[in-house]
Motif scaffolding. Sequence first.
Motif, PDB file in Angstrom:
ATOM      1  N   PRO A   1      38.237  50.217  36.816  1.00 48.17           N
ATOM      2  CA  PRO A   1      38.167  50.646  35.696  1.00 48.17           C
ATOM      3  C   PRO A   1      39.577  51.368  35.234  1.00 48.17           C
ATOM      4  N   ASP A   2      40.397  51.560  36.302  1.00 47.31           N
ATOM      5  CA  ASP A   2      41.585  52.120  35.784  1.00 47.31           C
ATOM      6  C   ASP A   2      42.811  51.240  36.105  1.00 47.31           C
ATOM      7  N   GLY A   3      42.352  49.867  36.772  1.00 50.07           N
ATOM      8  CA  GLY A   3      43.109  48.757  36.767  1.00 50.07           C
ATOM      9  C   GLY A   3      44.049  49.185  38.224  1.00 50.07           C
ATOM     10  N   LEU A   4      43.771  49.754  39.058  1.00 52.88           N
ATOM     11  CA  LEU A   4      44.568  50.080  40.134  1.00 52.88           C
ATOM     12  C   LEU A   4      44.207  49.612  41.588  1.00 52.88           C
ATOM     13  N   LEU A   5      45.083  49.244  42.393  1.00 52.45           N
ATOM     14  CA  LEU A   5      44.657  48.906  43.751  1.00 52.45           C
ATOM     15  C   LEU A   5      45.608  49.819  44.633  1.00 52.45           C
ATOM     16  N   PHE A   6      44.929  50.522  45.794  1.00 54.59           N
ATOM     17  CA  PHE A   6      45.845  51.553  46.549  1.00 54.59           C
ATOM     18  C   PHE A   6      45.971  50.666  47.543  1.00 54.59           C
ATOM     19  N   THR A   7      47.153  50.312  48.147  1.00 53.76           N
ATOM     20  CA  THR A   7      47.333  49.404  49.286  1.00 53.76           C
ATOM     21  C   THR A   7      47.738  49.899  50.670  1.00 53.76           C
ATOM     22  N   GLY A   8      47.998  51.353  50.491  1.00 56.46           N
ATOM     23  CA  GLY A   8      48.465  51.864  51.908  1.00 56.46           C
ATOM     24  C   GLY A   8      49.680  51.157  52.398  1.00 56.46           C
ATOM     25  N   ASP A   9      49.705  50.785  53.698  1.00 53.24           N
ATOM     26  CA  ASP A   9      50.747  49.709  54.372  1.00 53.24           C
ATOM     27  C   ASP A   9      50.146  48.268  54.369  1.00 53.24           C
TER      28      ASP A   9
ATOM     29  N   PHE B   1      53.998  48.154  41.991  1.00 53.68           N
ATOM     30  CA  PHE B   1      54.450  46.636  41.446  1.00 53.68           C
ATOM     31  C   PHE B   1      52.999  45.908  40.846  1.00 53.68           C
ATOM     32  N   ARG B   2      53.148  44.769  40.520  1.00 50.15           N
ATOM     33  CA  ARG B   2      51.920  43.887  39.864  1.00 50.15           C
ATOM     34  C   ARG B   2      52.226  42.635  40.864  1.00 50.15           C
ATOM     35  N   ASP B   3      51.160  41.847  40.618  1.00 50.64           N
ATOM     36  CA  ASP B   3      50.842  40.711  41.265  1.00 50.64           C
ATOM     37  C   ASP B   3      50.742  40.559  42.705  1.00 50.64           C
ATOM     38  N   VAL B   4      49.733  41.366  43.382  1.00 49.65           N
ATOM     39  CA  VAL B   4      49.648  41.265  44.777  1.00 49.65           C
ATOM     40  C   VAL B   4      49.533  40.135  45.382  1.00 49.65           C
ATOM     41  N   VAL B   5      48.686  39.364  44.692  1.00 44.29           N
ATOM     42  CA  VAL B   5      48.426  38.023  45.209  1.00 44.29           C
ATOM     43  C   VAL B   5      49.604  37.160  45.504  1.00 44.29           C
ATOM     44  N   SER B   6      50.787  37.234  44.586  1.00 43.05           N
ATOM     45  CA  SER B   6      51.980  36.545  45.095  1.00 43.05           C
ATOM     46  C   SER B   6      52.754  37.337  46.258  1.00 43.05           C
ATOM     47  N   ARG B   7      52.722  38.479  46.058  1.00 45.31           N
ATOM     48  CA  ARG B   7      53.351  39.372  47.357  1.00 45.31           C
ATOM     49  C   ARG B   7      52.536  38.899  48.621  1.00 45.31           C
ATOM     50  N   ALA B   8      51.235  38.774  48.656  1.00 42.23           N
ATOM     51  CA  ALA B   8      50.408  38.547  49.753  1.00 42.23           C
ATOM     52  C   ALA B   8      50.629  37.013  50.401  1.00 42.23           C
ATOM     53  N   ARG B   9      50.867  36.274  49.278  1.00 42.72           N
ATOM     54  CA  ARG B   9      51.500  34.873  49.568  1.00 42.72           C
ATOM     55  C   ARG B   9      52.592  34.918  50.599  1.00 42.72           C
ATOM     56  N   VAL B  10      53.690  35.619  50.075  1.00 44.96           N
ATOM     57  CA  VAL B  10      54.955  35.639  50.501  1.00 44.96           C
ATOM     58  C   VAL B  10      54.778  36.253  52.054  1.00 44.96           C
ATOM     59  N   LEU B  11      54.044  37.148  52.159  1.00 46.15           N
ATOM     60  CA  LEU B  11      53.786  37.727  53.697  1.00 46.15           C
ATOM     61  C   LEU B  11      53.199  36.553  54.619  1.00 46.15           C
ATOM     62  N   ILE B  12      52.042  35.907  53.845  1.00 43.88           N
ATOM     63  CA  ILE B  12      51.422  35.084  54.641  1.00 43.88           C
ATOM     64  C   ILE B  12      52.344  33.730  55.270  1.00 43.88           C
TER      65      ILE B  12
ATOM     66  N   GLY C   1      41.145  38.076  44.984  1.00 37.45           N
ATOM     67  CA  GLY C   1      40.623  38.481  43.723  1.00 37.45           C
ATOM     68  C   GLY C   1      41.078  39.497  42.842  1.00 37.45           C
ATOM     69  N   TYR C   2      42.176  40.294  43.419  1.00 34.54           N
ATOM     70  CA  TYR C   2      42.695  41.462  42.678  1.00 34.54           C
ATOM     71  C   TYR C   2      44.106  41.396  42.021  1.00 34.54           C
ATOM     72  N   GLY C   3      44.529  40.176  41.783  1.00 29.87           N
ATOM     73  CA  GLY C   3      45.989  40.260  41.103  1.00 29.87           C
ATOM     74  C   GLY C   3      45.978  40.602  39.912  1.00 29.87           C
ATOM     75  N   HIS C   4      44.739  41.125  39.041  1.00 32.22           N
ATOM     76  CA  HIS C   4      45.042  41.786  37.903  1.00 32.22           C
ATOM     77  C   HIS C   4      45.431  43.146  37.833  1.00 32.22           C
ATOM     78  N   LEU C   5      45.273  43.835  39.171  1.00 26.62           N
ATOM     79  CA  LEU C   5      45.370  45.180  39.362  1.00 26.62           C
ATOM     80  C   LEU C   5      46.917  45.776  39.561  1.00 26.62           C
ATOM     81  N   GLU C   6      47.160  46.793  39.035  1.00 19.80           N
ATOM     82  CA  GLU C   6      48.608  47.241  39.371  1.00 19.80           C
ATOM     83  C   GLU C   6      48.456  47.799  40.869  1.00 19.80           C
TER      84      GLU C   6
END
Length: 339
Positions: free
Chosen positions: A207-215, A262-273, A248-253
Amino acid sequence: MSIPPPVSTAQAEALAAGALPPVEEVRPGIWTIAVPFRGGVPDATLAYVIEGSDGALAVIDPGWSDGGSLDVLSDGFRAVGRRLEDVTLVAVTHLHADHLGAAAALRRRSGAPVAMHAAEVRALEHERADAEQNDRDVRTWGVPAALLDGVLAAWGTGRRIGQGTAEAPFADLLLADGDVLPIPGRTISTLWTPGHTGGHVCFVDEPDGLLFTGDHVLPRINPGVGLGGRTGTNPLRDALGSLARLDGYGHLEVCPGHEYRFRDVVSRARVLIDHRDERTRHVADALDALDRPTLFEVASRVPFSGGIESMSGFLLASALSQTAFHADLLGRAEEIRGA
Ligand SMILES: [Zn+2]
């Protein structure tokens, strides 16, 4: 590795200046408070404070246990017109002291229950036995004698992974994948993302458009894997699966545990992979080139930043353990001497 641009320029500027970023309101009733911790890089944890419709507050990752850090958290609460005593839930992404550390003190102060994944509780309870097994493992890695004591101290019985307090491991509420945090008026659910630690979780606030990712995902740092006790799994495989789960969470801050939003967790995850895949290829090349190598000899051929010759203690231990995870991922662990 490419670095995502910040949503919060104040956080990015503070990071560049080596300063503590200011308290920010991320969404109505959701704030981030940076809490310092000593002796580590990065040296601030981003705690998140979330107001429920009843006015009570939940905290995600209250930060380090050091008394001074709790004062900084308290000052942050005051800056938004609240007190630590208003907290009715402490949720932690994982067991490391820079996230869980202040939970015990905050719970004492407010009476709020502490919520974490069951695997983290298990890891804290098994900390001593895991460390003794790590001592035995380290002695099979082929670490040069001059470096061995430092690696044992950083990786085995000399190390404390957990909350860094004398208090016994605790949790009042065990979180499992999909569980919704008990915060009235909010819908924030638990996403189990093992890898960094076995019971690491992210929190999804659609609902708030957020993803808390810890580490699990940070904007600049490549988080280590297998840093939370023995899981009986390959933490690297777990981490890769957990990165893929973010698709499925690329739309969340993204609200990470350190650095900046930051935005675009999918791209960041891809870099890490991709980075992990490249490292797996380097380990494969090393195994091809060497005959019955030790783990240290394999890692010597992997281009870790700075090279393992420059490493000692925790960094070296982490590089060696990750080399072992890559070899296991390749199904080639038995080619390593002592394994
Ligand atoms: Zn951390």
